[in-house]
Motif scaffolding. Sequence first.
Motif, mmCIF file in Angstrom:
data_model
loop_
_atom_site.group_PDB
_atom_site.id
_atom_site.type_symbol
_atom_site.label_atom_id
_atom_site.label_comp_id
_atom_site.label_asym_id
_atom_site.label_seq_id
_atom_site.Cartn_x
_atom_site.Cartn_y
_atom_site.Cartn_z
ATOM 1 N N ASP A 29 -16.263 1.149 -4.453
ATOM 2 C CA ASP A 29 -17.721 1.103 -4.481
ATOM 3 C C ASP A 29 -18.183 0.776 -3.063
ATOM 4 O OD1 ASP A 29 -17.436 -1.618 -4.170
ATOM 5 O OD2 ASP A 29 -17.907 -2.106 -6.259
ATOM 6 N N ALA A 30 -19.414 0.385 -2.894
ATOM 7 C CA ALA A 30 -19.944 0.220 -1.535
ATOM 8 C C ALA A 30 -19.138 -0.813 -0.736
ATOM 9 C CB ALA A 30 -21.407 -0.193 -1.611
ATOM 10 N N GLU A 31 -18.725 -1.914 -1.373
ATOM 11 C CA GLU A 31 -18.047 -3.014 -0.656
ATOM 12 C C GLU A 31 -16.543 -3.030 -0.825
ATOM 13 O OE1 GLU A 31 -19.494 -6.900 -1.668
ATOM 14 O OE2 GLU A 31 -20.891 -6.831 0.001
ATOM 15 N N ASP A 32 -16.076 -2.597 -1.992
ATOM 16 C CA ASP A 32 -14.696 -2.876 -2.396
ATOM 17 C C ASP A 32 -13.858 -1.636 -2.628
ATOM 18 O OD1 ASP A 32 -14.171 -5.853 -3.139
ATOM 19 O OD2 ASP A 32 -16.206 -5.455 -3.838
ATOM 20 N N VAL A 33 -12.557 -1.769 -2.291
ATOM 21 C CA VAL A 33 -11.576 -0.804 -2.800
ATOM 22 C C VAL A 33 -11.154 -1.336 -4.166
ATOM 23 C CG1 VAL A 33 -9.331 0.262 -2.456
ATOM 24 C CG2 VAL A 33 -10.750 -0.327 -0.464
ATOM 25 N N LEU A 34 -11.375 -0.550 -5.211
ATOM 26 C CA LEU A 34 -11.088 -1.024 -6.569
ATOM 27 C C LEU A 34 -9.711 -0.597 -7.037
ATOM 28 C CD1 LEU A 34 -14.602 -0.222 -8.053
ATOM 29 C CD2 LEU A 34 -13.722 -2.446 -7.343
ATOM 30 N N ASP A 35 -9.288 0.585 -6.569
ATOM 31 C CA ASP A 35 -7.974 1.080 -6.962
ATOM 32 C C ASP A 35 -7.371 1.872 -5.810
ATOM 33 O OD1 ASP A 35 -6.301 1.467 -9.621
ATOM 34 O OD2 ASP A 35 -6.125 3.263 -8.398
ATOM 35 N N GLY A 36 -6.122 1.582 -5.501
ATOM 36 C CA GLY A 36 -5.458 2.292 -4.408
ATOM 37 C C GLY A 36 -4.166 1.591 -4.056
ATOM 38 N N GLU A 37 -3.702 1.845 -2.848
ATOM 39 C CA GLU A 37 -2.495 1.144 -2.400
ATOM 40 C C GLU A 37 -2.416 1.154 -0.891
ATOM 41 O OE1 GLU A 37 0.204 3.519 -4.619
ATOM 42 O OE2 GLU A 37 0.582 4.909 -2.958
ATOM 43 N N MET A 38 -1.623 0.233 -0.359
ATOM 44 C CA MET A 38 -1.352 0.195 1.072
ATOM 45 C C MET A 38 0.148 0.384 1.259
ATOM 46 S SD MET A 38 -3.901 -2.890 2.066
ATOM 47 C CE MET A 38 -3.562 -3.672 0.514
ATOM 48 N N THR A 39 0.497 1.198 2.260
ATOM 49 C CA THR A 39 1.906 1.522 2.457
ATOM 50 C C THR A 39 2.315 1.157 3.872
ATOM 51 O OG1 THR A 39 1.459 3.428 1.071
ATOM 52 C CG2 THR A 39 3.597 3.394 2.155
ATOM 53 N N CYS A 40 3.523 0.613 4.003
ATOM 54 C CA CYS A 40 4.038 0.289 5.337
ATOM 55 C C CYS A 40 4.752 1.523 5.902
ATOM 56 C CB CYS A 40 5.015 -0.883 5.263
ATOM 57 S SG CYS A 40 5.796 -1.213 6.860
ATOM 58 N N PRO A 41 4.292 2.018 7.065
ATOM 59 C CA PRO A 41 4.942 3.200 7.629
ATOM 60 C C PRO A 41 6.347 2.904 8.151
ATOM 61 C CG PRO A 41 3.207 2.390 9.099
ATOM 62 C CD PRO A 41 3.151 1.545 7.853
ATOM 63 N N GLN A 42 6.711 1.609 8.288
ATOM 64 C CA GLN A 42 8.054 1.292 8.795
ATOM 65 C C GLN A 42 9.077 1.129 7.662
ATOM 66 O OE1 GLN A 42 9.012 -1.036 12.414
ATOM 67 N NE2 GLN A 42 9.704 -2.630 11.015
ATOM 68 N N CYS A 43 8.765 0.225 6.691
ATOM 69 C CA CYS A 43 9.778 -0.049 5.648
ATOM 70 C C CYS A 43 9.493 0.697 4.353
ATOM 71 C CB CYS A 43 9.884 -1.550 5.386
ATOM 72 S SG CYS A 43 8.455 -2.254 4.526
ATOM 73 N N GLY A 44 8.315 1.311 4.246
ATOM 74 C CA GLY A 44 7.988 2.087 3.053
ATOM 75 C C GLY A 44 7.484 1.256 1.885
ATOM 76 N N SER A 45 7.366 -0.064 2.055
ATOM 77 C CA SER A 45 6.879 -0.897 0.950
ATOM 78 C C SER A 45 5.465 -0.492 0.549
ATOM 79 C CB SER A 45 6.849 -2.370 1.354
ATOM 80 O OG SER A 45 8.138 -2.874 1.404
ATOM 81 N N ILE A 46 5.209 -0.566 -0.750
ATOM 82 C CA ILE A 46 3.884 -0.204 -1.278
ATOM 83 C C ILE A 46 3.234 -1.458 -1.851
ATOM 84 C CG2 ILE A 46 2.659 1.161 -3.037
ATOM 85 C CD1 ILE A 46 4.911 3.228 -2.774
ATOM 86 N N TYR A 47 1.984 -1.712 -1.450
ATOM 87 C CA TYR A 47 1.237 -2.879 -1.906
ATOM 88 C C TYR A 47 0.040 -2.381 -2.716
ATOM 89 C CZ TYR A 47 4.255 -4.910 1.560
ATOM 90 O OH TYR A 47 5.382 -5.262 2.260
ATOM 91 N N PRO A 48 0.049 -2.635 -4.054
ATOM 92 C CA PRO A 48 -0.996 -2.066 -4.917
ATOM 93 C C PRO A 48 -2.335 -2.789 -4.811
ATOM 94 C CG PRO A 48 0.508 -3.437 -6.192
ATOM 95 C CD PRO A 48 1.034 -3.436 -4.790
ATOM 96 N N ILE A 49 -3.394 -2.033 -5.074
ATOM 97 C CA ILE A 49 -4.733 -2.613 -5.273
ATOM 98 C C ILE A 49 -5.186 -2.137 -6.646
ATOM 99 C CG2 ILE A 49 -7.100 -2.830 -4.375
ATOM 100 C CD1 ILE A 49 -5.948 -1.542 -1.733
#
Length: 314
Positions: A29-49
């Motif tokens: 929405d305007a302020e928040d990421v409600l659903d998604g993920e962040m990924t580390c380009p080095q180790c490949g770890s995925i951090y959910p939102i």
Amino acid sequence: MKKWVADKLICPQCLDAEIALNLTVREADAEDVLDGEMTCPQCGSIYPIQQGIAVLLPEKTRIILNDHRGYNAPGMLSAYLWSHFGDLLKDPDATQAYQVWSAGFTPTAGDALDVGCAVGRLSFDLAATHDHVIGLDTSIAFIRKAREILTRKEISFDLIVEGHITEPRTHRFNESHDFSRVDFIVADALALPFRTRAFATTAAINLLEKVPDPLKHLTEINRVLRDRSAMFLFSDPFSWDETVSPPERWLSGNGNAQYSARGIDTMRRIFAGEFGVFDPPLGIADDGNVAWKIRKTENLWEHITSQYLVGRRE
Ligand SMILES: C[S@@+](CC[C@H](N)C(=O)[O-])C[C@H]1O[C@@H](n2cnc3c(N)ncnc32)[C@H](O)[C@@H]1O
């Protein structure tokens, strides 16, 4: 997760390399990421939102997400919401603890980090004097509630009286409160997902005795705290517990001749630069004891004396 948080995060698995994360947004929405993920380009770890909650835990700590006991247990929400916001709820038994802890906050150019924030009271207090504030905790139940308070501008919960008997409690923040610069994430005090020297202020209240490696926690505070114009608010009851950390890691009370007999005295030495934790060292600007209470039921209370130090780098 507030959109501004994304730029401040690094991979908690690759701390030495300080790797920025790639953000994928599925819903916002305007302020928040409600659903998604962040990924580390080095180790490949995925951090959910998910449902607005970002989980930045390193792999070895993620098991805590599935643990519904301890700080994720339902009764803990009632206990900590009362402890954090009892004064705002005008409860006659409330303590003034957060007013004492936040008395030293002054208008500061820079961001603040509240490590082990629980349901967020100190983070809300820090917002009055800092550019941005991030509260973090390993308890997803606490972070979910803290984010609910910030999005609704309302504290609303069932206070446990006895067993399943509860009473509703509500406090509505004034609309003029600006919570857009505060956010809460799930993360680990022993692997803070932030760059070196990122914060003007760090706070760790009643956390030292709750982590498996207290010195590592302080080393992480040193890493993310600015080397100038910086403040660290520390407070703890030093009630060490063998089920949390092995006695050889306690900073007092374990017969280790390196440390002082009392934890607060070891902490003064650590602030001054001993044991190679704080570099540059921290000058002690204030100290004292805070009386704090946890209310578990109408008849079950924990009375805690938390000893605090305010450390500053000029
Ligand atoms: C005694 S409570 C204190 C909470 C809060 N600072 C306060 O003063 O009310 C300890 C908090 O630390 C959190 N915690 C425990 N281990 C942690 C870790 N490794 N990283 C971040 N938070 C942690 C718990 O979930 C809990 O919310």
